[in-house]
Design an enzyme around this catalytic site. Structure first.
Site, PDB file in Angstrom:
ATOM      1  N   LYS A  22       0.835  -1.044  -0.046  1.00 35.88           N
ATOM      2  CA  LYS A  22      -0.066  -0.177  -0.073  1.00 35.88           C
ATOM      3  C   LYS A  22       0.803   1.405   0.078  1.00 35.88           C
ATOM      4  CE  LYS A  22      -1.578   1.566   3.912  1.00 35.88           C
ATOM      5  NZ  LYS A  22      -1.338   3.049   4.358  1.00 35.88           N
ATOM      6  N   ASN A  23       1.901   1.210   0.669  1.00 37.75           N
ATOM      7  CA  ASN A  23       2.651   2.515   1.027  1.00 37.75           C
ATOM      8  C   ASN A  23       3.472   2.795  -0.034  1.00 37.75           C
ATOM      9  OD1 ASN A  23       1.020   3.143   3.275  1.00 37.75           O
ATOM     10  ND2 ASN A  23       2.553   2.735   4.757  1.00 37.75           N
ATOM     11  N   ARG A  91      -4.741  10.936   3.962  1.00 37.43           N
ATOM     12  CA  ARG A  91      -3.532  11.647   4.341  1.00 37.43           C
ATOM     13  C   ARG A  91      -2.436  11.464   3.208  1.00 37.43           C
ATOM     14  NH1 ARG A  91      -0.654  14.304   7.842  1.00 37.43           N
ATOM     15  NH2 ARG A  91       1.335  13.759   6.763  1.00 37.43           N
ATOM     16  N   CYS A 115      -4.914  12.841  12.365  1.00 43.57           N
ATOM     17  CA  CYS A 115      -5.728  11.712  12.571  1.00 43.57           C
ATOM     18  C   CYS A 115      -5.409  10.769  13.949  1.00 43.57           C
ATOM     19  CB  CYS A 115      -5.524  10.615  11.404  1.00 43.57           C
ATOM     20  SG  CYS A 115      -3.902   9.821  11.492  1.00 43.57           S
ATOM     21  N   ARG A 120       0.237  14.877  12.676  1.00 40.56           N
ATOM     22  CA  ARG A 120       0.445  14.597  11.373  1.00 40.56           C
ATOM     23  C   ARG A 120       0.766  15.827  10.589  1.00 40.56           C
ATOM     24  NH1 ARG A 120      -1.349   9.115   9.195  1.00 40.56           N
ATOM     25  NH2 ARG A 120       0.746   9.147   8.287  1.00 40.56           N
ATOM     26  N   PRO A 121       1.594  16.930  11.139  1.00 39.01           N
ATOM     27  CA  PRO A 121       2.153  18.082  10.286  1.00 39.01           C
ATOM     28  C   PRO A 121       2.547  17.686   8.749  1.00 39.01           C
ATOM     29  CG  PRO A 121       3.716  17.981  11.963  1.00 39.01           C
ATOM     30  CD  PRO A 121       2.695  16.588  12.005  1.00 39.01           C
ATOM     31  N   ASP A 123       5.005  20.370   7.682  1.00 34.73           N
ATOM     32  CA  ASP A 123       5.752  21.528   7.594  1.00 34.73           C
ATOM     33  C   ASP A 123       7.248  20.908   6.904  1.00 34.73           C
ATOM     34  OD1 ASP A 123       6.124  19.583   9.734  1.00 34.73           O
ATOM     35  OD2 ASP A 123       7.794  20.909  10.414  1.00 34.73           O
ATOM     36  N   LEU A 124       7.504  19.672   6.851  1.00 35.75           N
ATOM     37  CA  LEU A 124       8.743  19.337   5.976  1.00 35.75           C
ATOM     38  C   LEU A 124       8.755  19.250   4.696  1.00 35.75           C
ATOM     39  CD1 LEU A 124       9.743  16.385   8.992  1.00 35.75           C
ATOM     40  CD2 LEU A 124      11.086  18.892   8.624  1.00 35.75           C
ATOM     41  N   ASP A 306       4.480   0.952  12.070  1.00 33.10           N
ATOM     42  CA  ASP A 306       3.217   0.111  11.447  1.00 33.10           C
ATOM     43  C   ASP A 306       3.015  -1.140  11.968  1.00 33.10           C
ATOM     44  OD1 ASP A 306       2.536   2.458  10.292  1.00 33.10           O
ATOM     45  OD2 ASP A 306       3.539   1.931   8.225  1.00 33.10           O
ATOM     46  N   ILE A 328       7.577   7.600  16.911  1.00 32.41           N
ATOM     47  CA  ILE A 328       7.267   8.047  15.390  1.00 32.41           C
ATOM     48  C   ILE A 328       6.043   9.153  15.619  1.00 32.41           C
ATOM     49  CG2 ILE A 328       6.797   7.715  12.932  1.00 32.41           C
ATOM     50  CD1 ILE A 328       9.659   7.103  13.997  1.00 32.41           C
ATOM     51  N   ARG A 398      -8.900  -0.529   4.516  1.00 36.12           N
ATOM     52  CA  ARG A 398      -7.748   0.772   3.818  1.00 36.12           C
ATOM     53  C   ARG A 398      -6.559   0.006   3.408  1.00 36.12           C
ATOM     54  NH1 ARG A 398      -6.399   5.026   7.692  1.00 36.12           N
ATOM     55  NH2 ARG A 398      -4.947   4.977   5.802  1.00 36.12           N
TER      56      ARG A 398
HETATM   57  N1  EPU Z   1       6.326  15.064  10.426  1.00 37.78           N
HETATM   58  C1  EPU Z   1       6.363  16.174  10.697  1.00 37.78           C
HETATM   59  N2  EPU Z   1       6.663  16.855   9.838  1.00 37.78           N
HETATM   60  C2  EPU Z   1       6.113  16.400   8.528  1.00 37.78           C
HETATM   61  C3  EPU Z   1       5.937  15.393   7.978  1.00 37.78           C
HETATM   62  C4  EPU Z   1       6.028  14.336   9.052  1.00 37.78           C
HETATM   63  O1  EPU Z   1       6.754  16.539  11.850  1.00 37.78           O
HETATM   64  O2  EPU Z   1       6.195  17.417   7.538  1.00 37.78           O
HETATM   65  C5  EPU Z   1       6.429  13.597  11.630  1.00 37.78           C
HETATM   66  C6  EPU Z   1       5.118  12.709  11.856  1.00 37.78           C
HETATM   67  O3  EPU Z   1       4.286  13.723  12.675  1.00 37.78           O
HETATM   68  C7  EPU Z   1       5.699  11.720  12.557  1.00 37.78           C
HETATM   69  C8  EPU Z   1       7.148  11.457  11.782  1.00 37.78           C
HETATM   70  O4  EPU Z   1       7.603  12.926  11.130  1.00 37.78           O
HETATM   71  O5  EPU Z   1       5.957  12.077  13.702  1.00 37.78           O
HETATM   72  C9  EPU Z   1       7.083  10.540  10.487  1.00 37.78           C
HETATM   73  O6  EPU Z   1       5.991  10.595   9.504  1.00 37.78           O
HETATM   74  P1  EPU Z   1       5.949  10.451   8.224  1.00 37.78           P
HETATM   75  O7  EPU Z   1       6.161  11.714   7.350  1.00 37.78           O
HETATM   76  O8  EPU Z   1       7.347   9.380   8.044  1.00 37.78           O
HETATM   77  O9  EPU Z   1       4.766   9.681   7.847  1.00 37.78           O
HETATM   78  P2  EPU Z   1       3.946   9.531   6.580  1.00 37.78           P
HETATM   79  O10 EPU Z   1       4.968   9.664   5.558  1.00 37.78           O
HETATM   80  O11 EPU Z   1       2.969  10.616   6.509  1.00 37.78           O
HETATM   81  C10 EPU Z   1       4.112   6.965   6.158  1.00 37.78           C
HETATM   82  C11 EPU Z   1       3.078   5.930   6.225  1.00 37.78           C
HETATM   83  C12 EPU Z   1       2.426   5.575   7.406  1.00 37.78           C
HETATM   84  C13 EPU Z   1       3.732   5.133   8.251  1.00 37.78           C
HETATM   85  C14 EPU Z   1       4.696   6.551   8.237  1.00 37.78           C
HETATM   86  C15 EPU Z   1       5.816   6.263   8.969  1.00 37.78           C
HETATM   87  C16 EPU Z   1       2.157   6.370   3.726  1.00 37.78           C
HETATM   88  C17 EPU Z   1       0.784   6.314   3.019  1.00 37.78           C
HETATM   89  N3  EPU Z   1       1.948   6.169   5.081  1.00 37.78           N
HETATM   90  O12 EPU Z   1       3.331   8.267   6.388  1.00 37.78           O
HETATM   91  O13 EPU Z   1       1.700   4.614   7.202  1.00 37.78           O
HETATM   92  O14 EPU Z   1       3.313   5.105   9.651  1.00 37.78           O
HETATM   93  O15 EPU Z   1       4.998   6.584   6.861  1.00 37.78           O
HETATM   94  O16 EPU Z   1       6.461   4.922   8.747  1.00 37.78           O
HETATM   95  O17 EPU Z   1       2.981   5.843   3.409  1.00 37.78           O
HETATM   96  C18 EPU Z   1       0.102   2.767   7.841  1.00 37.78           C
HETATM   97  O18 EPU Z   1       0.346   2.318   6.710  1.00 37.78           O
HETATM   98  O19 EPU Z   1      -0.820   2.317   8.548  1.00 37.78           O
HETATM   99  C19 EPU Z   1       0.479   4.179   8.017  1.00 37.78           C
HETATM  100  C20 EPU Z   1       0.246   5.201   9.052  1.00 37.78           C
END
Ligand code: EPU
Length: 420
Positions: A22-23, A91, A115, A120-121, A123-124, A306, A328, A398
């Protein structure tokens, strides 16, 4: 809303085929927006998130065909404005921002909400795109981004909890068609990022270093359509591995990639679970004496967030104390209270859950709160005596392809109860 009715106390035995990731597929679907030519993606899991992403691509003007496993996308004429409600609901859809900017130099997408697992910001993501020369304005819930002169730069993507997976995907995609060289530092190293980079390189992008913390992208003028097979879902594989161990049975995971599952297999082995690796398959056998283990979630190649909920369900059965620390996401322990309804002994102290395992679990009605929490409840329900009803399994749909069908084939007594 559908629920699962589970008769516990069964032992899982047999073979299960692991679906596409999925991811990995969600950002790859977004990457099809980078070319006007047709892309064909194989081994695509039939999930509600994938169907949702199909709708988003369609709403942007792409022609999309999905037969449940092969996906064809032709994004010949697209607009840069995504449907507010569609994007807001999922998201993962934030990763259309990078490719839209790269292709059209302009994009408007709704700001994804938080969520249940945290705020889940993004900003990065925005910082990275600004570094590439994008003007960004946030107004009325929308991100308005414009980059007439998208150009390569040094982008540092490390955040409070380490690198960002989808943020890395967004910058990677934007950089493919930017002018000059982009170097992403503190990039996410997840296999899903590598699969995306492989897809982009096959399209004609020039990306080096994916899978390491430093990725270099040399911008090109245009990208072409390609065919690609998505990697197997390491979290689905890990979930079935834990389910097999928790049931006391023996399950072979067909198509799983042990090289993507290092931290999970290491912890299972430490807990006493038997693991046999063979080409193209991995067999998980019950522990003769399940032991408690401590876990801290980390970016890849550390233990994945996850898989945290599923491991907690397993640790409820290991006599002794295990400490599970979530680094995380700030509030990813919603499953703990539901596991306690089944008789588990879990205390939450800050970012850690203290699990005192070994007490027998007994069936109850429980509520799924997010995708992986739902998987943990199904695992615990199968291990508990009596009947467990897991409500709101739309969360599971999902991210797990026909989970109840796969589990039933392994001997679980599980049935879907349609809409309540
Ligand atoms: N974060 C920030 N700023 C940003 C982006 C992220 O502070 O701009 C923080 C997040 O709040 C979190 C950390 O950085 O504390 C890591 O978040 P990341 O951005 O890596 O998460 P994501 O890319 O939004 C993906 C997966 C998630 C998985 C995470 C971590 C997808 C669609 N989603 O989310 O998958 O938990 O990486 O490995 O790829 C799931 O499949 O159940 C799921 C939630």
């Amino acid at each position: 809303m559908d629920s699962f009715l589970i008769e516990g106390g069964t032992t899982l035995r047999g073979e299960v085929q692991i679906s596409g990731s999925k991811n990995a597929v969600l950002p790859i679907m977004a990457a099809t927006l980078l070319t006007a030519e047709t892309c064909v993606i194989r081994h695509v899991p039939d999930l509600s998130d994938v169907r949702f992403m199909c709708q988003i691509l369609t709403s942007l003007g792409a022609e999309v065909e999905f037969d449940g496993s092969t996906l064809k996308v032709r994004a010949a004429n697209i607009t840069g404005t995504g449907d507010y409600d569609l994007i807001r609901k999922m998201r993962g859809s934030i990763c259309i921002l990078g490719p839209l900017l790269a292709r059209l130099r302009k994009a408007t997408v709704s700001l994804p909400g938080g969520c249940v697992i945290g705020t889940r910001p993004i900003d990065l993501h925005l910082k990275g795109l600004r570094t590439l020369g994008t003007q960004i304005r946030i107004e009325a819930g929308y991100v308005h981004a414009e980059a007439p002169d998208l150009s390569g730069s040094l982008v540092f993507l490390g955040g409070r909890a380490g690198p960002t997976v989808l943020g890395t995907a967004n910058i990677l995609m934007a950089a493919t068609l930017a002018e000059g060289v982009t170097v992403i530092e503190s990039a996410a190293c997840e296999p899903e990022v590598v699969d995306l980079a492989d897809f982009l390189n096959a399209m004609g992008a020039r990306i080096q270093g994916a899978g390491s913390p430093t990725i270099t992208v040399t911008g090109v003028r245009e990208l072409r359509g390609v065919e690609h097979e998505v990697i197997p879902d390491r979290i689905e594989a890990g979930t079935f591995a834990v389910a097999a161990a928790a049931s006391g049975g023996e399950v072979t995971l067909r198509g799983a990639r042990p090289d993507h599952l290092g931290a999970v297999l290491d912890k299972l082995q430490e807990a006493g679970v038997r693991i046999t690796r063979r080409a193209g398959a991995l067999t998980i056998g019950a522990a003769s004496n399940l032991k408690p283990v401590d876990i801290t979630t980390m970016p890849y190649s550390g233990f994945p967030t996850d898989m945290q909920a599923q491991l907690m369900a397993l640790m409820c059965q290991a006599p002794g104390t295990s400490i599970i620390t979530e680094r995380i996401f700030e509030s990813r322990f919603m499953h703990a209270a539901e596991l306690m309804r089944l008789g588990a002994d879990i205390g939450i102290e800050g970012p850690s859950a203290i699990v005192k395992g070994g007490a027998p679990l007994s069936g109850a009605e429980v509520m799924a709160s997010d995708l992986r929490a739902s998987a943990a409840l199904v695992i615990a329900g199968m291990a508990a005596s009596g009947t467990t009803q897991v409500h709101r399994v739309y969360h599971l749909d999902r991210g797990y392809e026909r989970m109840e069908v796969k589990l039933e084939a392994l001997g679980a007594r599980i049935q879907r109860v349609p809409g309540e």
